[in-house]
Design a protein around this motif. Structure first.
Motif, PDB file in Angstrom:
ATOM      1  N   THR A  61       0.844  -1.208   0.000  1.00  0.00           N
ATOM      2  CA  THR A  61       0.000   0.000   0.000  1.00  0.00           C
ATOM      3  C   THR A  61       0.872   1.249   0.000  1.00  0.00           C
ATOM      4  N   ASP A  62       2.083   1.141   0.598  1.00  0.00           N
ATOM      5  CA  ASP A  62       3.013   2.274   0.568  1.00  0.00           C
ATOM      6  C   ASP A  62       3.425   2.602  -0.859  1.00  0.00           C
ATOM      7  N   VAL A  63       3.737   1.542  -1.615  1.00  0.00           N
ATOM      8  CA  VAL A  63       4.146   1.743  -3.008  1.00  0.00           C
ATOM      9  C   VAL A  63       3.018   2.419  -3.787  1.00  0.00           C
ATOM     10  N   LEU A  64       1.792   1.932  -3.578  1.00  0.00           N
ATOM     11  CA  LEU A  64       0.637   2.541  -4.251  1.00  0.00           C
ATOM     12  C   LEU A  64       0.428   3.974  -3.762  1.00  0.00           C
ATOM     13  N   ALA A  65       0.558   4.164  -2.450  1.00  0.00           N
ATOM     14  CA  ALA A  65       0.346   5.487  -1.866  1.00  0.00           C
ATOM     15  C   ALA A  65       1.404   6.482  -2.339  1.00  0.00           C
ATOM     16  N   LEU A  66       2.661   6.040  -2.353  1.00  0.00           N
ATOM     17  CA  LEU A  66       3.739   6.919  -2.814  1.00  0.00           C
ATOM     18  C   LEU A  66       3.561   7.266  -4.287  1.00  0.00           C
ATOM     19  N   GLY A  67       3.146   6.268  -5.079  1.00  0.00           N
ATOM     20  CA  GLY A  67       2.891   6.526  -6.499  1.00  0.00           C
ATOM     21  C   GLY A  67       1.760   7.527  -6.679  1.00  0.00           C
ATOM     22  N   LEU A  68       0.695   7.356  -5.890  1.00  0.00           N
ATOM     23  CA  LEU A  68      -0.430   8.289  -5.957  1.00  0.00           C
ATOM     24  C   LEU A  68      -0.013   9.689  -5.538  1.00  0.00           C
ATOM     25  N   SER A  69       0.759   9.782  -4.460  1.00  0.00           N
ATOM     26  CA  SER A  69       1.233  11.086  -3.987  1.00  0.00           C
ATOM     27  C   SER A  69       2.124  11.757  -5.021  1.00  0.00           C
ATOM     28  N   LEU A  70       2.951  10.956  -5.679  1.00  0.00           N
ATOM     29  CA  LEU A  70       3.858  11.499  -6.693  1.00  0.00           C
ATOM     30  C   LEU A  70       3.071  12.036  -7.883  1.00  0.00           C
ATOM     31  N   VAL A  71       2.060  11.276  -8.330  1.00  0.00           N
ATOM     32  CA  VAL A  71       1.221  11.727  -9.443  1.00  0.00           C
ATOM     33  C   VAL A  71       0.485  13.010  -9.079  1.00  0.00           C
ATOM     34  N   ALA A  72      -0.084  13.045  -7.850  1.00  0.00           N
ATOM     35  CA  ALA A  72      -0.807  14.236  -7.404  1.00  0.00           C
ATOM     36  C   ALA A  72       0.118  15.449  -7.334  1.00  0.00           C
ATOM     37  N   THR A  73       1.344  15.223  -6.869  1.00  0.00           N
ATOM     38  CA  THR A  73       2.316  16.320  -6.787  1.00  0.00           C
ATOM     39  C   THR A  73       2.658  16.837  -8.168  1.00  0.00           C
ATOM     40  N   ARG A  74       2.830  15.933  -9.120  1.00  0.00           N
ATOM     41  CA  ARG A  74       3.134  16.332 -10.499  1.00  0.00           C
ATOM     42  C   ARG A  74       2.003  17.165 -11.102  1.00  0.00           C
ATOM     43  N   PHE A  75       0.786  16.719 -10.898  1.00  0.00           N
ATOM     44  CA  PHE A  75      -0.361  17.467 -11.415  1.00  0.00           C
ATOM     45  C   PHE A  75      -0.483  18.826 -10.735  1.00  0.00           C
ATOM     46  N   ALA A  76      -0.205  18.861  -9.418  1.00  0.00           N
ATOM     47  CA  ALA A  76      -0.336  20.114  -8.667  1.00  0.00           C
ATOM     48  C   ALA A  76       0.657  21.172  -9.133  1.00  0.00           C
ATOM     49  N   MET A  77       1.732  20.739  -9.784  1.00  0.00           N
ATOM     50  CA  MET A  77       2.749  21.672 -10.275  1.00  0.00           C
ATOM     51  C   MET A  77       2.321  22.360 -11.571  1.00  0.00           C
ATOM     52  N   ARG A  78       1.254  21.856 -12.198  1.00  0.00           N
ATOM     53  CA  ARG A  78       0.805  22.481 -13.437  1.00  0.00           C
ATOM     54  C   ARG A  78       0.226  23.871 -13.169  1.00  0.00           C
ATOM     55  N   SER A  79       0.501  24.793 -14.051  1.00  0.00           N
ATOM     56  CA  SER A  79       0.052  26.169 -13.872  1.00  0.00           C
ATOM     57  C   SER A  79      -1.459  26.290 -14.063  1.00  0.00           C
ATOM     58  N   PRO A  80      -2.096  27.181 -13.298  1.00  0.00           N
ATOM     59  CA  PRO A  80      -3.536  27.431 -13.482  1.00  0.00           C
ATOM     60  C   PRO A  80      -3.800  27.993 -14.874  1.00  0.00           C
ATOM     61  N   ASN A  81      -5.038  27.833 -15.332  1.00  0.00           N
ATOM     62  CA  ASN A  81      -5.431  28.385 -16.618  1.00  0.00           C
ATOM     63  C   ASN A  81      -6.868  28.888 -16.510  1.00  0.00           C
ATOM     64  N   PRO A  82      -7.393  29.552 -17.541  1.00  0.00           N
ATOM     65  CA  PRO A  82      -8.751  30.111 -17.456  1.00  0.00           C
ATOM     66  C   PRO A  82      -9.831  29.082 -17.131  1.00  0.00           C
ATOM     67  N   GLU A  83      -9.632  27.826 -17.536  1.00  0.00           N
ATOM     68  CA  GLU A  83     -10.624  26.783 -17.235  1.00  0.00           C
ATOM     69  C   GLU A  83     -10.440  26.223 -15.833  1.00  0.00           C
ATOM     70  N   ARG A  84      -9.205  26.134 -15.374  1.00  0.00           N
ATOM     71  CA  ARG A  84      -8.893  25.625 -14.035  1.00  0.00           C
ATOM     72  C   ARG A  84      -8.085  26.699 -13.320  1.00  0.00           C
ATOM     73  N   THR A  85      -8.784  27.654 -12.759  1.00  0.00           N
ATOM     74  CA  THR A  85      -8.131  28.842 -12.208  1.00  0.00           C
ATOM     75  C   THR A  85      -7.255  28.553 -11.001  1.00  0.00           C
ATOM     76  N   PHE A  86      -7.478  27.423 -10.337  1.00  0.00           N
ATOM     77  CA  PHE A  86      -6.615  27.029  -9.232  1.00  0.00           C
ATOM     78  C   PHE A  86      -5.711  25.858  -9.619  1.00  0.00           C
TER      79      PHE A  86
END
Length: 309
Positions: A61-86
C-alpha cells in the motif's frame, strides 16, 4: 478586494518550487520501498512470519500510496489556466484522502489476521524474522528522513509519510517479536506485535482522513478561530459591519478568505482594504476576496430585500 488570477497564480507557482523537491524525494522513497517490499515478502514467506508479511502488505500500500502522492504532486505543479483557475492543487487533498482510507483498511486487516494467528499459533523463524526486520528498519528510517521535512506542511506528503512511519513501526515490532521468539520461543509475540502496530497506524490514518475530509468540505482550518478573525475585522476603523465571512483551505498551505463589509466613509475605501490585507496576513491568509460597499448603498439594498420578501 480581490488579488485576481495573477496574484494567486504567483502563490501557486511559488508552491510548485517546493513540490518539485517533494516529488524528487517521493520518487526516491518509492524506489527503495518497492525494492525492499519484494525482499520482505520473500523473507516473510520463508520465516512464516505474519509480522513480516503484514509489514510487506503495508509496504505494498506504501508503493501505491507513494505513487499516488507522486502523481498528485506532479499534477499540482501544473500552472492554473482560465478553465482551471486554481490548477490541480486540490488533487493533493484527494490523494491524502485515498491514502488515509488505505491506511484504515490495512490496519483493520492486520489486526484481523493477527487475531487469527493468536488463536492458531504457527512456527516462526525468529532469526530470519529479525534479520529482515532490521533491514526494513534501516530502509524505513531513510524514507521517513527524506519525507519528514515536508510532512508537516503538505497533507499529500503527510499521507505518504504516515505509510512509511507505519512501516517503520512494523519493523520495530517485528524486531521485538523476533528477539522474543529467539530467546523464549513464544510465537504469539509475532501477531501481538502486529496488533499493536495496527493500532498505531489506525490513529494516524484517522487523523489524516479527517483533515482531508475537512479540507474537501471547505471547513474553517482548525488552527484559525473565525470568531477571532471576525472581531478583528470589525475593529477596523470605518468598517462598520462584516458579514458572509468564509475561511477555507484550498490545499496545504493555501488558506483563502471571502467576506462582505460596509463602509461608513467611502473615501476610506483603499485604506480599509490595505488594513484588511495587513491583518489577514498575520493569520497566514494571503488570498483575500473582500467586497466593500458604502453604508447608504447597503441600507438601500437591505430595504429592497425586505420589500421583496
Amino acid at each position: 478586494m480581490h488579488h485576481g488570477l495573477g496574484a494567486h497564480n504567483h502563490k501557486l507557482e511559488n508552491g510548485a518550487v517546493g513540490r518539485h523537491l517533494q516529488g524528487n524525494r517521493l520518487r526516491i522513497v518509492l524506489v527503495i520501498t518497492g525494492l525492499f517490499m519484494v525482499a520482505e515478502i520473500v523473507g516473510g514467506i520463508l520465516a512464516n512470519s505474519l509480522a513480516l508479511l503484514a509489514d510487506a502488505g503495508h509496504m505494498l500500500t506504501d508503493v501505491l500510496a507513494l505513487g499516488l502522492s507522486l502523481v498528485a504532486t506532479r499534477f499540482a505543479m501544473r500552472s492554473p489556466n482560465p478553465e482551471r483557475t486554481f490548477g490541480y492543487v486540490r488533487l493533493e487533498i484527494l490523494a491524502a484522502l485515498v491514502n488515509g482510507a488505505f491506511l484504515l483498511g490495512i490496519s483493520v486487516w492486520i489486526a484481523w489476521e493477527a487475531w487469527n494467528r493468536i488463536q492458531s499459533p504457527q512456527d516462526v523463524d525468529g532469526p530470519l524474522l529479525l534479520t529482515v526486520a532490521c533491514l526494513g528498519l534501516i530502509v524505513n528510517m531513510i524514507g521517513a528522513t527524506l519525507l519528514h521535512e515536508h510532512a508537516t506542511d503538505n497533507l499529500n506528503v503527510r499521507g505518504a509519510y504516515l505509510h512509511i512511519i507505519g512501516d517503520l513501526l512494523g519493523s520495530v515490532g517485528a524486531i521485538g517479536s523476533g528477539i522474543i521468539i529467539i530467546l523464549t520461543g513464544w510465537t504469539p509475540a509475532d501477531p501481538l506485535a502486529s496488533i499493536i502496530i495496527s493500532g498505531l497506524i489506525l490513529i494516524g490514518a484517522w487523523r489524516l482522513t479527517r483533515e482531508a475530509v475537512e479540507v474537501l468540505l471547505e471547513m474553517s482550518p482548525r488552527h484559525l478561530d473565525t470568531t477571532e478573525i471576525l472581531n478583528d475585522l470589525k475593529s477596523i476603523q470605518n468598517l462598520e459591519e462584516v458579514h458572509d465571512l468564509h475561511v477555507w483551505t484550498l490545499t496545504s498551505g493555501f488558506v483563502a478568505l471571502s467576506a462582505h463589509g460596509v463602509l461608513s466613509d467611502p473615501a476610506c475605501h483603499q485604506v480599509v482594504l490595505d488594513e484588511i490585507r495587513k491583518r489577514m496576513k498575520r493569520y497566514g491568509i494571503e488570498h483575500v476576496t473582500f467586497q466593500l460597499e458604502p453604508k447608504r448603498l447597503h441600507k438601500i439594498t437591505m430595504t429592497k430585500a425586505e420589500v421583496d420578501v
